[in-house]
Design a protein around this motif. Structure first.
Motif, PDB file in Angstrom:
ATOM      1  N   THR A 276      28.129  11.735  29.171  1.00 18.42           N
ATOM      2  CA  THR A 276      27.018  10.796  28.585  1.00 18.42           C
ATOM      3  C   THR A 276      27.347   9.428  29.145  1.00 18.42           C
ATOM      4  N   GLN A 279      26.502   9.136  32.850  1.00 20.21           N
ATOM      5  CA  GLN A 279      24.999   9.249  32.922  1.00 20.21           C
ATOM      6  C   GLN A 279      24.386   7.643  32.709  1.00 20.21           C
ATOM      7  N   SER A 280      25.198   7.233  31.405  1.00 18.25           N
ATOM      8  CA  SER A 280      24.556   6.159  31.136  1.00 18.25           C
ATOM      9  C   SER A 280      24.929   4.648  32.207  1.00 18.25           C
ATOM     10  N   SER A 281      25.891   4.988  32.724  1.00 16.79           N
ATOM     11  CA  SER A 281      26.663   4.156  33.687  1.00 16.79           C
ATOM     12  C   SER A 281      25.599   4.181  35.066  1.00 16.79           C
ATOM     13  N   ASP A 283      22.491   4.992  34.890  1.00 18.12           N
ATOM     14  CA  ASP A 283      21.238   4.695  34.595  1.00 18.12           C
ATOM     15  C   ASP A 283      21.113   3.070  34.590  1.00 18.12           C
ATOM     16  N   ARG A 284      22.579   2.386  34.123  1.00 15.89           N
ATOM     17  CA  ARG A 284      22.454   0.827  34.394  1.00 15.89           C
ATOM     18  C   ARG A 284      22.434   0.484  35.783  1.00 15.89           C
ATOM     19  N   ARG A 286      20.915   2.155  38.307  1.00 12.07           N
ATOM     20  CA  ARG A 286      19.528   2.129  38.676  1.00 12.07           C
ATOM     21  C   ARG A 286      18.710   1.027  38.106  1.00 12.07           C
ATOM     22  N   GLY A 287      19.053   0.636  36.969  1.00 10.59           N
ATOM     23  CA  GLY A 287      18.179  -0.765  36.247  1.00 10.59           C
ATOM     24  C   GLY A 287      18.573  -1.780  37.012  1.00 10.59           C
TER      25      GLY A 287
END
Lengths: 488, 112
Positions: A276, A279-281, A283-284, A286-287
């Motif tokens: 998790t 994945q959130s890293s 996403d960041r 990508r952001g």
């Protein structure tokens, strides 16, 4: 001033805001107090450190350049030779050993004004992933002392994470810098094979070993690496090509960064909380403008098998030098003892169980009748693993995933040697291929009331160390709340 | 604890106590008889796991002994400074004068 930020220390010492002797005495006091809980240091070299710091202060006072790491206290893993203090490899075998010379990296750090403040504990001869197998007692994780710090550079990782050194040095043969960095919540960087001289590093797996920094920030890791890196006439496997300055563009994000994520890395066998966070890293990232590219590294799993043939094979040859004759532990003489008995008894008494196991394993896979089936085959698989990375890097700039499938575990939890080896699944292939890798703190998982750090592991092609550190700096900047020192 | 799917794929390895004793001899390690069985089990476990290598197609693949891609570099043949003998000898378990002391290698009656 932040005493565990090497760049801040350096700037303050150079601009005469603080004396190197003041930095060293405060940090040594803090290290002594914390060490009672962590057992990160085997030796804190207070007198020597104060003498080196005084020399830095004298240079500043005389208007001489004190160097790019002026007054930065460095914790050195105890398998890296230092002229001061002992170099024990956390082994009874070398309990009383004092190196007659400094490792090249230590020599370069001193020349840059850094101060060797002590020697840190490790899994004996760097063989382990928990720093439990240390002749001077287990190292404890600064976030939860009932957990391991990872290994084998557990003492260095704990010291960097707990902010009781400026920066620390580790060695990485199959993940020994990156996995403890992930478990302790600091930055751990293994450079490209051959980028930092191995002269003075007690050899474990000579085609895999690489020295690198553990630090609170990517910038400090880059600074330390920049000072250590470069060709060394005393290591014929040190790369001759010029070192790209990792600090030059460190703060400038890589535009259009392509982050490759192997499907094999986000395995269901990982702790789901780790997945998790990873994945959130991503996403960041990508952001922040990076593109996330799926890549395939189907031989990921086979890395452990390849590594646990090649590394013990090289270790069994390297550790043959410990025979009780020239240095190291010698078994007491007894009646009827032959020279062979003396070797075998000295080695059995001097080496701990894990080191003996790996020597046996290495001897077996190199022995007549098994060489081709194990060692010869592992070397061929090694080339295929390298080719797989080459292919993946055709479509991405860095490869990302977990540094460790789990957060810090408890001592004794992985008592079966094979279970311990499987911890290294995401880090061994970096060494097998000889490419650089870094772990950057990205967050914490809650476990039984404590917060346990998790790192994102980034890998890049050989010699792309500066690019890798730039990408690591981008990750760090997206996770400011994860980049904090342990509350010790 | 994470489930270890990899271990499940291992195969049993037929390592015998006799082989363990032989390897210990080759490795110059004095392994007491009562430790052989435990060691055998641990080594067999690892060897069973690394047997996965057999399943990988390596037909026509050259062995890779090192990731280092530069060819051998020759240094100029110039004398340099050596480490001081006295300091080196400080680490020796036994010395006589400026020599390392070792047990007798040749038996008494082997002299000539």
């Amino acid at each position: 001033m932040n005493l565990s930020d090497a760049t801040e220390i350096r700037d303050a010492v150079r601009s005469r805001k603080v004396k190197a002797t003041e930095v060293v005495s405060s940090l040594v006091a803090r290290a002594k107090a914390a060490n009672a809980k962590l057992n990160a240091f085997h030796e804190i070299l207070e007198e020597d450190a104060m003498r080196q710091a005084a020399a830095v202060d004298a240079a500043v006072a005389a208007g001489r350049d004190p160097g790019p790491m002026a007054g930065v206290p460095v914790a050195v893993k105890d398998n890296i030779a230092t002229h001061e203090g002992h170099t024990t490899c956390s082994s009874r075998m070398l309990e009383n050993y004092r190196s007659p010379f400094d490792a090249t990296c230590v020599e370069r750090l001193r020349a840059a004004g850094a101060v060797v403040m002590g020697k840190t504990n490790l899994d004996e001869f760097a063989m382990g992933s928990s720093s439990e197998h240390c002749a001077w007692g287990p190292v404890r994780n600064p976030w939860d002392q009932a957990r391991v710090p990872g290994g084998s550079s557990g003492g260095s990782a704990a010291a960097a994470a707990a902010a009781i050194c400026g920066v620390a040095l580790g060695s990485d043969t199959g993940g020994s810098i990156r996995q403890p960095a992930s478990l302790c919540g600091c930055v751990g960087f293994k450079p490209t094979y051959g980028r930092v001289s191995r002269y003075g590093l007690v050899a474990f797996g000579s085609s895999l070993d690489q020295i690198g920094p553990l630090a609170r920030t990517v910038r400090d890791a880059a600074l330390t690496y920049a000072v250590m890196a470069g060709a060394d006439p005393r290591d014929s496997t040190s790369a001759q090509r010029p070192v790209e300055d990792p600090l030059q563009d460190l703060e400038r994000p890589i535009e259009g960064l392509r982050v490759g994520v192997p499907t094999q890395y986000m395995s269901d066998a990982n702790d789901p909380r780790v997945n998790t966070l990873i994945q959130s890293s991503l996403d960041r990232l990508r952001g922040a403008g990076a593109s996330i590219v799926p890549v395939e590294l189907p031989l990921t799993d086979v890395g452990i098998s390849t590594y646990y043939v090649i590394a013990p094979a090289e270790a069994s040859a390297n550790l043959a030098r410990f025979d009780g004759i020239r240095y190291g532990h010698r078994a007491p003489a007894r009646a009827g003892q032959s020279l062979d008995d003396l070797y075998a008894e000295s080695r059995a008494q001097g080496f701990g169980p894990e080191v003996q196991r790996r020597i046996m394993l290495g001897t077996y896979v190199l022995s007549a009748g098994y060489y081709d089936a194990y060692y010869g085959r592992a070397l061929k698989v090694r080339r295929r693993i390298k080719a797989e990375f080459d292919r993946a890097f055709e479509t991405c700039d860095v490869i990302a995933g977990p540094a460790s499938p789990t957060p810090a575990f408890r001592p004794g939890e992985l008592s079966d040697p094979l279970q311990m080896y499987l911890c290294d699944v995401y880090t061994v292939n970096t060494n097998i291929a000889g490419i650089p890798g870094v772990s950057v703190p990205i967050g914490f998982v809650e476990d039984g009331g404590t917060r346990l750090p998790v790192g994102l592991h980034l890998q890049a092609p050989a010699m792309a160390d500066a690019r890798l550190l730039r990408a690591a700096r981008m990750v760090e900047s997206l996770h400011a709340s994860a980049c904090v020192s342990a509350p010790i | 604890m994470r489930s270890v799917t990899l271990a499940a794929m291992s195969e049993a390895h037929p390592l015998t106590p006799k082989e363990v004793a032989h390897v210990a001899k080759l490795a110059r390690l004095a392994v007491p008889g009562d430790r052989v069985e435990a060691l055998r089990g641990q080594l067999a476990g690892v060897l069973g796991h690394v047997a996965k290598l057999k399943a990988i197609d390596v037909e026509g693949v050259e062995p890779m002994t090192t990731p280092f891609d530069q060819s051998n570099r020759l240094d100029p043949d110039e004398p340099g400074t050596c480490l001081p003998i006295q300091e080196l000898l400080k680490n020796a378990p036994a010395v006589e004068g400026r020599y390392l002391a070792v047990p007798k290698v040749l038996a008494e009656d082997a002299g000539g």
